[in-house]
Design a protein around this motif. Structure first.
Motif, short mmCIF file in Angstrom:
data_model
loop_
_atom_site.label_atom_id
_atom_site.label_comp_id
_atom_site.label_asym_id
_atom_site.label_seq_id
_atom_site.Cartn_x
_atom_site.Cartn_y
_atom_site.Cartn_z
N ASP A 1 16.00 1.00 -3.18
CA ASP A 1 14.66 1.07 -3.76
C ASP A 1 14.16 2.48 -3.50
O ASP A 1 14.12 2.93 -2.36
N ILE A 2 13.80 3.19 -4.56
CA ILE A 2 13.36 4.58 -4.45
C ILE A 2 11.86 4.64 -4.71
O ILE A 2 11.39 4.21 -5.77
N VAL A 3 11.11 5.15 -3.74
CA VAL A 3 9.66 5.23 -3.87
C VAL A 3 9.20 6.62 -3.47
O VAL A 3 9.53 7.12 -2.41
N LEU A 4 8.44 7.24 -4.34
CA LEU A 4 7.80 8.52 -4.03
C LEU A 4 6.31 8.25 -3.95
O LEU A 4 5.73 7.65 -4.84
N PHE A 5 5.70 8.69 -2.85
CA PHE A 5 4.28 8.43 -2.62
C PHE A 5 3.49 9.66 -3.02
O PHE A 5 3.56 10.70 -2.37
N ALA A 6 2.74 9.50 -4.09
CA ALA A 6 2.00 10.61 -4.68
C ALA A 6 0.58 10.69 -4.12
O ALA A 6 -0.01 9.67 -3.80
N PRO A 7 0.04 11.90 -4.06
CA PRO A 7 -1.39 12.02 -3.75
C PRO A 7 -2.18 11.32 -4.86
O PRO A 7 -1.75 11.29 -6.01
N GLY A 8 -3.33 10.78 -4.51
CA GLY A 8 -4.13 10.01 -5.47
C GLY A 8 -4.37 10.70 -6.79
O GLY A 8 -4.30 10.09 -7.85
N MET A 9 -4.62 12.00 -6.76
CA MET A 9 -4.93 12.72 -8.00
C MET A 9 -3.71 12.91 -8.91
O MET A 9 -3.84 13.32 -10.05
N HIS A 10 -2.51 12.58 -8.41
CA HIS A 10 -1.30 12.76 -9.21
C HIS A 10 -0.63 11.44 -9.60
O HIS A 10 0.42 11.45 -10.23
N ILE A 11 -1.24 10.30 -9.27
CA ILE A 11 -0.58 9.03 -9.51
C ILE A 11 -0.39 8.74 -11.00
O ILE A 11 0.71 8.38 -11.42
N SER B 1 12.84 5.18 -15.22
CA SER B 1 13.84 5.65 -14.26
C SER B 1 13.91 4.69 -13.07
O SER B 1 13.19 3.69 -13.02
N ALA B 2 14.75 5.00 -12.12
CA ALA B 2 14.90 4.17 -10.92
C ALA B 2 13.81 4.45 -9.89
O ALA B 2 13.74 3.78 -8.87
N ILE B 3 12.94 5.42 -10.17
CA ILE B 3 11.93 5.85 -9.21
C ILE B 3 10.64 5.05 -9.38
O ILE B 3 10.15 4.86 -10.48
N ASN B 4 10.09 4.60 -8.26
CA ASN B 4 8.79 3.95 -8.22
C ASN B 4 7.79 4.92 -7.61
O ASN B 4 8.15 5.77 -6.81
N ILE B 5 6.52 4.74 -7.98
CA ILE B 5 5.46 5.59 -7.44
C ILE B 5 4.55 4.74 -6.57
O ILE B 5 4.13 3.66 -6.97
N GLY B 6 4.27 5.23 -5.37
CA GLY B 6 3.31 4.59 -4.47
C GLY B 6 2.17 5.55 -4.21
O GLY B 6 2.21 6.71 -4.63
#
Length: 137
Positions: free
Chosen positions: A103-113, A123-128
């Motif tokens: 499970d691939i998760v990249l945690f973005a700053p709020g202003m970039h979500i 893609s295989a990438i999830n955003i948190g």
């Protein structure tokens, strides 16, 4: 914090039932969670224990010890532009992550979500979301 995952071994050995490492959004925290998964898989395979939380994260076969995928995650600082964020995520997508392996998760700053979600769609990438705190930085 460090990448040292001994705390995971300690909580299992002491049967505490809890671990406090924070949200799994940084590599040193993920190292501890992944160690807990490895311990569970090893002990379950030996018939020595099973995870107590029925129905939690049912990836795999419950009777075989709830085999789980590792979690790979990361985050970045908010001091960048939308264009840089898109470039960064395009580079991650170019690595060809496989959902079957992790499970691939990249945690973005709020202003970039919002634009991060659009950039990784399909893609295989999830955003948190990263947590927010007031610091002197």
């Amino acid at each position: 914090e460090t990448e040292d995952s001994f705390i995971a071994d300690l909580v299992v050995g002491l049967r505490t039932g809890e671990i406090k490492t924070g949200a799994p959004c940084r590599s040193e925290r993920l190292a501890k969670y992944n160690q807990l998964l490895r311990i569970e898989e090893e002990l379950s395979a030996a018939g020595r224990c099973s995870y107590a939380g029925e129905g939690f994260r049912t990836t795999g076969n419950l009777k075989r010890g709830m085999t789980r995928k590792p979690i790979v995650g990361g985050n970045w600082k908010s001091m960048n532009t939308v264009a840089y964020t898109k470039e960064l995520l395009a580079a991650f997508k170019g690595c060809g992550g496989d959902k079957a392996l992790a499970d691939i998760v990249l945690f973005a700053p709020g202003m970039h979500i919002s634009h991060s979600l659009a950039e990784v769609a399909g893609s295989a990438i999830n955003i948190g979301a990263q947590n927010v705190s007031k610091t002197a930085e």
